[in-house]
Design a protein around this motif. Structure first.
Motif, PDB file in Angstrom:
ATOM      1  N   GLN A 193      -2.169   0.906  -2.544  1.00 45.98           N
ATOM      2  CA  GLN A 193      -1.841  -0.486  -2.186  1.00 45.98           C
ATOM      3  C   GLN A 193      -1.095  -0.275  -0.487  1.00 45.98           C
ATOM      4  OE1 GLN A 193      -1.970  -2.684  -3.859  1.00 45.98           O
ATOM      5  NE2 GLN A 193      -2.539  -2.076  -5.527  1.00 45.98           N
ATOM      6  N   SER A 194      -1.814   0.375   0.234  1.00 41.68           N
ATOM      7  CA  SER A 194      -0.228   1.141   1.459  1.00 41.68           C
ATOM      8  C   SER A 194      -0.947  -0.349   2.718  1.00 41.68           C
ATOM      9  CB  SER A 194      -0.005   2.059   1.908  1.00 41.68           C
ATOM     10  OG  SER A 194      -1.726   2.077   1.971  1.00 41.68           O
ATOM     11  N   GLY A 195      -0.394  -0.863   3.402  1.00 33.13           N
ATOM     12  CA  GLY A 195      -0.569  -1.253   4.704  1.00 33.13           C
ATOM     13  C   GLY A 195      -1.599  -1.849   4.043  1.00 33.13           C
ATOM     14  N   THR A 204      -2.060   6.920  -5.501  1.00 31.15           N
ATOM     15  CA  THR A 204      -0.616   6.903  -6.843  1.00 31.15           C
ATOM     16  C   THR A 204      -0.377   5.796  -7.158  1.00 31.15           C
ATOM     17  OG1 THR A 204       0.217   6.044  -4.493  1.00 31.15           O
ATOM     18  CG2 THR A 204       0.972   8.523  -4.638  1.00 31.15           C
ATOM     19  N   GLU A 205      -0.040   5.704  -8.313  1.00 30.08           N
ATOM     20  CA  GLU A 205       0.022   4.788  -8.918  1.00 30.08           C
ATOM     21  C   GLU A 205       1.310   3.771  -8.766  1.00 30.08           C
ATOM     22  OE1 GLU A 205      -1.498   6.394 -13.151  1.00 30.08           O
ATOM     23  OE2 GLU A 205      -2.960   6.860 -11.851  1.00 30.08           O
ATOM     24  N   ARG A 206       2.203   4.069  -8.190  1.00 32.73           N
ATOM     25  CA  ARG A 206       3.758   3.592  -8.563  1.00 32.73           C
ATOM     26  C   ARG A 206       4.635   4.280  -7.307  1.00 32.73           C
ATOM     27  NH1 ARG A 206       5.905   7.363 -11.601  1.00 32.73           N
ATOM     28  NH2 ARG A 206       3.980   8.558 -12.820  1.00 32.73           N
ATOM     29  N   SER A 239      -1.124   7.134   3.966  1.00 28.62           N
ATOM     30  CA  SER A 239      -0.208   5.921   3.560  1.00 28.62           C
ATOM     31  C   SER A 239       0.372   6.054   4.779  1.00 28.62           C
ATOM     32  CB  SER A 239       0.509   6.234   2.079  1.00 28.62           C
ATOM     33  OG  SER A 239       1.249   4.978   2.317  1.00 28.62           O
ATOM     34  N   GLY A 240       1.975   4.777   5.144  1.00 27.06           N
ATOM     35  CA  GLY A 240       2.586   4.572   5.446  1.00 27.06           C
ATOM     36  C   GLY A 240       4.336   6.204   5.777  1.00 27.06           C
ATOM     37  N   ASP A 241       4.814   5.679   6.615  1.00 25.82           N
ATOM     38  CA  ASP A 241       6.273   6.154   6.590  1.00 25.82           C
ATOM     39  C   ASP A 241       6.043   6.187   5.437  1.00 25.82           C
ATOM     40  OD1 ASP A 241       5.562   6.927   9.280  1.00 25.82           O
ATOM     41  OD2 ASP A 241       6.300   5.021   9.728  1.00 25.82           O
ATOM     42  N   SER A 270       1.064   0.448   7.002  1.00 21.59           N
ATOM     43  CA  SER A 270       1.520  -0.752   7.464  1.00 21.59           C
ATOM     44  C   SER A 270       2.769  -0.382   8.485  1.00 21.59           C
ATOM     45  CB  SER A 270       2.042  -2.031   7.085  1.00 21.59           C
ATOM     46  OG  SER A 270       3.184  -1.361   6.391  1.00 21.59           O
ATOM     47  N   GLY A 271       3.796   0.863   7.954  1.00 18.86           N
ATOM     48  CA  GLY A 271       4.507   1.640   9.537  1.00 18.86           C
ATOM     49  C   GLY A 271       4.261   2.660   9.523  1.00 18.86           C
ATOM     50  N   ASN A 272       3.127   3.277  10.763  1.00 22.70           N
ATOM     51  CA  ASN A 272       2.743   4.644  10.634  1.00 22.70           C
ATOM     52  C   ASN A 272       3.533   5.088  11.670  1.00 22.70           C
ATOM     53  OD1 ASN A 272       0.819   4.273   9.027  1.00 22.70           O
ATOM     54  ND2 ASN A 272      -0.127   2.483  10.546  1.00 22.70           N
TER      55      ASN A 272
HETATM   56  P1  ADP Z   1       3.458   0.684   4.199  1.00 24.41           P
HETATM   57  O1  ADP Z   1       3.430   1.625   5.414  1.00 24.41           O
HETATM   58  O2  ADP Z   1       2.372   0.095   3.765  1.00 24.41           O
HETATM   59  O3  ADP Z   1       4.522   0.347   3.706  1.00 24.41           O
HETATM   60  P2  ADP Z   1       4.238   2.946   2.430  1.00 24.41           P
HETATM   61  O4  ADP Z   1       3.538   4.823   2.428  1.00 24.41           O
HETATM   62  O5  ADP Z   1       5.731   3.179   3.414  1.00 24.41           O
HETATM   63  O6  ADP Z   1       3.322   2.150   2.849  1.00 24.41           O
HETATM   64  O7  ADP Z   1       4.537   2.620   1.365  1.00 24.41           O
HETATM   65  C1  ADP Z   1       4.997   1.729   0.838  1.00 24.41           C
HETATM   66  C2  ADP Z   1       5.716   2.271  -0.918  1.00 24.41           C
HETATM   67  O8  ADP Z   1       4.547   2.100  -2.063  1.00 24.41           O
HETATM   68  C3  ADP Z   1       6.296   3.621  -0.698  1.00 24.41           C
HETATM   69  O9  ADP Z   1       7.814   3.480  -1.171  1.00 24.41           O
HETATM   70  C4  ADP Z   1       5.860   4.014  -2.078  1.00 24.41           C
HETATM   71  O10 ADP Z   1       6.266   4.364  -3.574  1.00 24.41           O
HETATM   72  C5  ADP Z   1       4.867   2.759  -2.654  1.00 24.41           C
HETATM   73  N1  ADP Z   1       3.374   2.792  -3.876  1.00 24.41           N
HETATM   74  C6  ADP Z   1       2.873   4.232  -3.663  1.00 24.41           C
HETATM   75  N2  ADP Z   1       2.448   4.344  -4.491  1.00 24.41           N
HETATM   76  C7  ADP Z   1       2.102   2.609  -5.178  1.00 24.41           C
HETATM   77  C8  ADP Z   1       1.474   1.804  -6.178  1.00 24.41           C
HETATM   78  N3  ADP Z   1       0.391   2.271  -6.410  1.00 24.41           N
HETATM   79  N4  ADP Z   1       1.811   0.588  -5.863  1.00 24.41           N
HETATM   80  C9  ADP Z   1       2.622   0.398  -5.414  1.00 24.41           C
HETATM   81  N5  ADP Z   1       3.447   0.954  -4.806  1.00 24.41           N
HETATM   82  C10 ADP Z   1       3.327   1.946  -4.372  1.00 24.41           C
END
Ligand code: ADP
Ligand code: MG
Length: 376
Positions: free
Chosen positions: A21-23, A51-53, A76-78, A109-111
């Motif tokens: 779900q990231s970015g 990751t599912e959540r 993923s992101g940070d 989206s935050g890298n």
């Molecule tokens: P972005 O830079 O896009 O925000 P991140 O790595 O910061 O990407 O992820 C954002 C959040 O998504 C994190 O806090 C993480 O816990 C959460 N996350 C991880 N896996 C999932 C998932 N499968 N569905 C929804 N959120 C998730």
């Protein structure tokens, strides 16, 4: 200190934690198209854990048998890297676990960490697929070194470990308000900045810090004497098994900061941001001097009274890292070892590595070389 650099073994066993779900939601696609072919060439065997959540990666690395892996990779992101760092610090064997090299591949989206590592490696400033390619190449080469972490403690008793930065006010609001535009990728921060500029507000609180270079007599660069306020701090690694590294520079939040700290006289801010990497985002070079283990927190704050136009100029200049050259009287920068922020009201949010936290008194100190990361 020695033992700074190492190299990943070949073949190399990598556990890849990937947030689909990231970015813009393309992390898995990008991994298969860009990353996997390069890793195969470099004899890096990747096992993907999707990751599912939220918190899933935290639990995974907290409970994992780490001897199966040579490196833990975050695609993923940070936010997901933050989960990994804090999951590892929750292990009874955190001291050993933190020796496992971590690697970031920009999928979010935050890298900021990926952009910082790309910058430390001496590469040109790039974004998106090019940044992903650069970071994958860095993983293929397999060099790793130590990275500082900052330990943060809150008035409500939380202890968090942070690799990127702590924020309050304007920048944190942009970070969290813009999450609904995650599909825009990194451009979410530009849109968010413009929206928050429109409703610019002031945040009240007290900011204190321990300067990196002592203001009192002493040799710059020497480690300062530990603070002993009724308790004797234990050096890292000598506590009971599993006990976390003590914050030897801090006194409890209920007590005033030590006398050799600096208390900022102004109590109205637009933002406070303590950053320990060079980049705040792919296009935001906030602390050009920052390095992975410089033992330093780069503390920035913007005093109230700045105009919207001047604030915008600062953010535009940050694309090149020239914001301090503007000599804006409202923008302050000081390298520190520790800081404390006491917001006057509980309104608003704070961010740790881009993740939201309710506003409350917080203090933090740098812990030099607490973990390892794959770098250029
Ligand atoms: P972005 O830079 O896009 O925000 P991140 O790595 O910061 O990407 O992820 C954002 C959040 O998504 C994190 O806090 C993480 O816990 C959460 N996350 C991880 N896996 C999932 C998932 N499968 N569905 C929804 N959120 C998730
Ligand atoms: Mg995030």
């Amino acid at each position: 200190p020695c033992d700074s650099y190492g190299v990943l073994p070949r073949p190399c066993r990598a556990l890849v934690l990937l947030n689909p779900q990231s970015g813009a939601g393309r992390a898995l696609e990008d991994f298969q198209a860009v990353v996997q072919p390069m890793l195969a060439e470099a004899e890096v065997a990747a096992s993907i854990f999707i990751t599912e959540r939220p918190h899933h990666a935290h639990e995974k690395v907290r409970d994992e048998d780490l001897s199966q892996w040579d490196t833990l990779v975050v695609m993923s992101g940070d936010g997901l890297m933050y989960e990994v760092v804090n999951g590892l610090m929750e292990r009874p064997d955190w001291d050993e676990a933190m020796k496992k090299p971590l690697c970031i591949l920009p999928g979010g989206s935050g890298n900021a960490l990926a952009a910082s590592i790309n910058y430390y490696a001496g590469n040109d400033h790039v974004a998106k697929k090019k940044l992903l390619t650069n970071c994958t190449f860095i993983l293929c080469k397999g060099l790793h070194t130590q990275m500082d972490l900052v330990s943060l403690s809150t008035a409500s008793g939380k202890r968090l470990f942070s690799f990127l930065g702590f924020g309050w006010g304007f920048i944190s609001d942009v970070d969290i308000d813009s999450e609904k535009y995650r599909w825009l990728g990194n451009a979410r921060f530009t849109l968010g900045t413009l929206q928050c500029l429109a409703k610019l507000r002031v945040y009240q609180g007290r900011l204190s810090y321990l300067p990196l270079v002592p203001t009192a007599p002493g040799t710059p660069g020497d480690p300062p004497e530990p603070v002993t306020n009724g308790h004797v701090p234990l050096p890292v690694g000598t506590g009971a098994p599993g006990s976390l590294p003590p914050d030897s520079l801090l006194v409890p939040l209920g007590q005033p900061v030590p006398a050799h700290w600096t208390v900022v006289p102004e109590e109205e801010f637009v933002t406070v941001y303590a950053i320990y990497q060079s980049h705040l985002g792919t296009n935001l070079l906030m602390a050009p001097a920052a390095r992975l283990h410089d033992g330093c927190i780069h503390l920035f704050y913007l005093k109230a009274g700045i105009s919207r136009a001047a604030l915008l100029r600062i953010f535009l200049a940050m694309a090149r890292g020239t914001h301090l050259d503007l000599n804006c009287p409202h923008l302050c920068y000081v390298p520190v070892r520790a800081f404390r922020l006491e917001p006057r009201t509980a309104a608003g949010i704070m961010t740790v590595d881009g993740e939201a936290l309710p506003s409350e008194p917080v203090q933090g100190q740098v812990h030099g070389r607490l973990c390892r990361v794959v770098c250029g």
